[in-house]
Design a protein around this motif. Sequence first.
Motif, PDB file in Angstrom:
ATOM      1  N   PRO A   1       0.809  -1.227   0.000  1.00 14.83           N
ATOM      2  CA  PRO A   1       0.000   0.000   0.000  1.00 14.83           C
ATOM      3  C   PRO A   1       0.844   1.281   0.000  1.00 14.83           C
ATOM      4  O   PRO A   1       0.478   2.268  -0.634  1.00 14.83           O
ATOM      5  N   ILE A   2       1.992   1.238   0.654  1.00 18.89           N
ATOM      6  CA  ILE A   2       2.866   2.421   0.676  1.00 18.89           C
ATOM      7  C   ILE A   2       3.529   2.604  -0.683  1.00 18.89           C
ATOM      8  O   ILE A   2       3.642   3.725  -1.183  1.00 18.89           O
ATOM      9  N   ARG A   3       3.937   1.502  -1.310  1.00 19.54           N
ATOM     10  CA  ARG A   3       4.480   1.592  -2.676  1.00 19.54           C
ATOM     11  C   ARG A   3       3.451   2.213  -3.625  1.00 19.54           C
ATOM     12  O   ARG A   3       3.774   3.076  -4.433  1.00 19.54           O
ATOM     13  N   ALA A   4       2.216   1.744  -3.513  1.00 16.39           N
ATOM     14  CA  ALA A   4       1.158   2.261  -4.380  1.00 16.39           C
ATOM     15  C   ALA A   4       0.932   3.750  -4.136  1.00 16.39           C
ATOM     16  O   ALA A   4       0.740   4.521  -5.090  1.00 16.39           O
ATOM     17  N   THR A   5       0.995   4.177  -2.890  1.00 20.37           N
ATOM     18  CA  THR A   5       0.815   5.597  -2.576  1.00 20.37           C
ATOM     19  C   THR A   5       1.968   6.425  -3.132  1.00 20.37           C
ATOM     20  O   THR A   5       1.757   7.512  -3.682  1.00 20.37           O
ATOM     21  N   LEU A   6       3.184   5.926  -3.004  1.00 20.10           N
ATOM     22  CA  LEU A   6       4.342   6.630  -3.576  1.00 20.10           C
ATOM     23  C   LEU A   6       4.182   6.795  -5.082  1.00 20.10           C
ATOM     24  O   LEU A   6       4.406   7.884  -5.631  1.00 20.10           O
ATOM     25  N   LEU A   7       3.816   5.714  -5.755  1.00 16.61           N
ATOM     26  CA  LEU A   7       3.646   5.777  -7.206  1.00 16.61           C
ATOM     27  C   LEU A   7       2.514   6.717  -7.593  1.00 16.61           C
ATOM     28  O   LEU A   7       2.630   7.490  -8.555  1.00 16.61           O
TER      29      LEU A   7
END
Length: 129
Positions: free
Chosen positions: A78-84
């Motif tokens: 979820p954090i990767r997705a938010t960064l992207l």
Amino acid sequence: RLGILVVRHLKRLERVILGYLEVSDGPEEEARLGILETLQCTIEHAWPRMPCRLPVLLKALLRLIWDVHTDPGPTPEPIRATLLQRATQCLILLDRCSRGQVKVLLEGVYSSCEENRVRECIQKVQEST
């Protein structure tokens, strides 16, 4: 908080933003998420000054997207997705204030990139209005 007065500090702020985007700060990525929010606000307030900073910011955001996608570290999905998502939003804002230059520059990247997740981010920018 500075609004348009941020223009006075753009050169220093750009260096700080670039520094934070380059380095992962652990699984929660709080610093990177915060600096992407700062970049987004800066683009929104100082948009007339952004086209001249486009090459540096575009390169840094693309590198961030690539690093987030390829890093096998402990960062939760979820954090990767938010960064992207935030990096993509910054690219969309840069495209708007540069009158479509980002879309033109990303055409070559899109055609040569084989990573689906990176291509999705680029495609979102190209489809934005």
